[in-house]
Write a protein that holds these residues in place. Structure first.
Motif, PDB file in Angstrom:
ATOM      1  N   VAL A 272       4.655   9.883 -13.974  1.00 51.38           N
ATOM      2  CA  VAL A 272       3.254   9.517 -13.756  1.00 51.38           C
ATOM      3  C   VAL A 272       3.087   8.004 -13.820  1.00 51.38           C
ATOM      4  N   HIS A 273       3.728   7.369 -14.788  1.00 52.07           N
ATOM      5  CA  HIS A 273       3.644   5.910 -14.923  1.00 52.07           C
ATOM      6  C   HIS A 273       4.163   5.231 -13.662  1.00 52.07           C
ATOM      7  N   ALA A 274       5.322   5.666 -13.175  1.00 50.33           N
ATOM      8  CA  ALA A 274       5.897   5.071 -11.966  1.00 50.33           C
ATOM      9  C   ALA A 274       4.966   5.286 -10.770  1.00 50.33           C
ATOM     10  N   GLY A 275       4.402   6.469 -10.666  1.00 51.37           N
ATOM     11  CA  GLY A 275       3.482   6.744  -9.561  1.00 51.37           C
ATOM     12  C   GLY A 275       2.235   5.886  -9.601  1.00 51.37           C
ATOM     13  N   VAL A 276       1.687   5.692 -10.789  1.00 49.75           N
ATOM     14  CA  VAL A 276       0.477   4.877 -10.935  1.00 49.75           C
ATOM     15  C   VAL A 276       0.768   3.415 -10.662  1.00 49.75           C
ATOM     16  N   ARG A 277       1.927   2.923 -11.033  1.00 47.06           N
ATOM     17  CA  ARG A 277       2.280   1.510 -10.850  1.00 47.06           C
ATOM     18  C   ARG A 277       2.784   1.186  -9.450  1.00 47.06           C
ATOM     19  N   ILE A 278       3.435   2.136  -8.789  1.00 46.21           N
ATOM     20  CA  ILE A 278       4.103   1.848  -7.526  1.00 46.21           C
ATOM     21  C   ILE A 278       3.274   2.266  -6.309  1.00 46.21           C
ATOM     22  N   THR A 279       2.593   3.382  -6.386  1.00 45.37           N
ATOM     23  CA  THR A 279       1.840   3.891  -5.241  1.00 45.37           C
ATOM     24  C   THR A 279       0.842   2.881  -4.680  1.00 45.37           C
ATOM     25  N   PRO A 280       0.035   2.192  -5.490  1.00 49.26           N
ATOM     26  CA  PRO A 280      -0.904   1.226  -4.910  1.00 49.26           C
ATOM     27  C   PRO A 280      -0.220   0.087  -4.147  1.00 49.26           C
ATOM     28  N   VAL A 281       0.929  -0.355  -4.608  1.00 53.74           N
ATOM     29  CA  VAL A 281       1.643  -1.440  -3.931  1.00 53.74           C
ATOM     30  C   VAL A 281       2.078  -0.993  -2.539  1.00 53.74           C
ATOM     31  N   PHE A 282       2.639   0.204  -2.439  1.00 55.08           N
ATOM     32  CA  PHE A 282       3.055   0.710  -1.142  1.00 55.08           C
ATOM     33  C   PHE A 282       1.857   1.038  -0.259  1.00 55.08           C
ATOM     34  N   TRP A 283       0.757   1.490  -0.850  1.00 53.15           N
ATOM     35  CA  TRP A 283      -0.458   1.784  -0.086  1.00 53.15           C
ATOM     36  C   TRP A 283      -1.008   0.505   0.545  1.00 53.15           C
ATOM     37  N   HIS A 284      -1.036  -0.588  -0.225  1.00 47.62           N
ATOM     38  CA  HIS A 284      -1.487  -1.874   0.322  1.00 47.62           C
ATOM     39  C   HIS A 284      -0.561  -2.346   1.433  1.00 47.62           C
ATOM     40  N   TYR A 285       0.743  -2.132   1.271  1.00 49.66           N
ATOM     41  CA  TYR A 285       1.714  -2.511   2.299  1.00 49.66           C
ATOM     42  C   TYR A 285       1.453  -1.758   3.603  1.00 49.66           C
ATOM     43  N   VAL A 286       1.253  -0.459   3.524  1.00 53.32           N
ATOM     44  CA  VAL A 286       1.032   0.350   4.717  1.00 53.32           C
ATOM     45  C   VAL A 286      -0.276  -0.054   5.405  1.00 53.32           C
ATOM     46  N   GLN A 287      -1.336  -0.253   4.626  1.00 55.05           N
ATOM     47  CA  GLN A 287      -2.607  -0.675   5.202  1.00 55.05           C
ATOM     48  C   GLN A 287      -2.501  -2.056   5.838  1.00 55.05           C
ATOM     49  N   PHE A 288      -1.808  -2.970   5.183  1.00 52.02           N
ATOM     50  CA  PHE A 288      -1.637  -4.319   5.714  1.00 52.02           C
ATOM     51  C   PHE A 288      -0.830  -4.289   7.006  1.00 52.02           C
ATOM     52  N   LYS A 289       0.237  -3.530   7.033  1.00 56.12           N
ATOM     53  CA  LYS A 289       1.071  -3.446   8.230  1.00 56.12           C
ATOM     54  C   LYS A 289       0.274  -2.874   9.397  1.00 56.12           C
ATOM     55  N   ASP A 290      -0.537  -1.867   9.148  1.00 52.08           N
ATOM     56  CA  ASP A 290      -1.368  -1.286  10.193  1.00 52.08           C
ATOM     57  C   ASP A 290      -2.389  -2.301  10.706  1.00 52.08           C
ATOM     58  N   ALA A 291      -3.002  -3.050   9.800  1.00 53.12           N
ATOM     59  CA  ALA A 291      -3.985  -4.057  10.196  1.00 53.12           C
ATOM     60  C   ALA A 291      -3.336  -5.181  11.000  1.00 53.12           C
ATOM     61  N   VAL A 292      -2.145  -5.601  10.609  1.00 49.01           N
ATOM     62  CA  VAL A 292      -1.420  -6.641  11.351  1.00 49.01           C
ATOM     63  C   VAL A 292      -1.055  -6.136  12.741  1.00 49.01           C
TER      64      VAL A 292
ATOM     65  N   LEU B 192       8.268  -4.280  -8.898  1.00 50.68           N
ATOM     66  CA  LEU B 192       7.782  -2.926  -9.144  1.00 50.68           C
ATOM     67  C   LEU B 192       8.220  -2.458 -10.525  1.00 50.68           C
ATOM     68  N   GLU B 193       7.311  -1.796 -11.199  1.00 49.02           N
ATOM     69  CA  GLU B 193       7.558  -1.335 -12.567  1.00 49.02           C
ATOM     70  C   GLU B 193       7.769   0.178 -12.565  1.00 49.02           C
ATOM     71  N   TYR B 194       9.016   0.600 -12.401  1.00 51.39           N
ATOM     72  CA  TYR B 194       9.338   2.024 -12.426  1.00 51.39           C
ATOM     73  C   TYR B 194       9.268   2.573 -13.846  1.00 51.39           C
ATOM     74  N   VAL B 195       9.816   1.826 -14.780  1.00 47.82           N
ATOM     75  CA  VAL B 195       9.835   2.184 -16.193  1.00 47.82           C
ATOM     76  C   VAL B 195       9.016   1.122 -16.921  1.00 47.82           C
ATOM     77  N   PRO B 196       8.243   1.490 -17.937  1.00 45.66           N
ATOM     78  CA  PRO B 196       7.424   0.495 -18.628  1.00 45.66           C
ATOM     79  C   PRO B 196       8.246  -0.710 -19.090  1.00 45.66           C
ATOM     80  N   THR B 197       7.731  -1.882 -18.786  1.00 36.26           N
ATOM     81  CA  THR B 197       8.290  -3.205 -19.138  1.00 36.26           C
ATOM     82  C   THR B 197       9.607  -3.515 -18.428  1.00 36.26           C
ATOM     83  N   ARG B 198       9.997  -2.727 -17.428  1.00 37.60           N
ATOM     84  CA  ARG B 198      11.211  -2.996 -16.635  1.00 37.60           C
ATOM     85  C   ARG B 198      10.783  -3.207 -15.190  1.00 37.60           C
TER      86      ARG B 198
END
Length: 118
Positions: free
Chosen positions: A15-35, A89-95
């Motif tokens: 859950v931690h990895a999903g909460v930390r990583i999903t928004p970063v990839f979501w912004h990437y996909v939206q940005f790439k589509d907009a570009v 990207l923070e897959y594991v807390p503090t890493r």
């Protein structure tokens, strides 16, 4: 009892990895589509105007790039946009682990230019 604690720990890490990583990839996909959209519908704009628009899109989508990081080229009616950045990207807390995001977009020429009067 120990098995349940281990399961909860693993679930928490997922859950931690999903909460930390999903928004970063979501912004990437939206940005790439907009570009891609900007590159496709920019036949009357200069490369500087296209670059400025992409910088604004980067700010909207929380992408850490500037005008110097964006390459815009034209070949005939086709616009090519290229940019890249590295996110931590923070897959594991503090890493934190570096991940390279690359956007290489080719804007296609418009085939339909409207209804021509006869």
């Amino acid at each position: 009892m120990v098995r349940n604690v281990v399961r909860l720990l693993v679930l928490g890490l997922i859950v931690h990895a999903g909460v930390r990583i999903t928004p970063v990839f979501w912004h990437y996909v939206q940005f790439k589509d907009a570009v891609s959209e900007v590159a496709t519908y920019s036949e009357r704009k200069t490369t500087e105007e296209i670059r400025d628009r992409i910088v604004l899109l980067a700010a909207e989508h929380d992408v850490p790039i500037g005008a110097a990081d964006i390459a815009v080229t034209r070949q005939g009616g086709t616009v090519f946009v290229s940019t890249a950045w590295t996110a931590q990207l923070e897959y594991v807390p503090t890493r934190f682990y570096p991940y390279d995001f690359v956007v290489d977009v080719e804007g296609r020429e418009q085939r339909f230019t409207g209804l021509a009067p006869r």
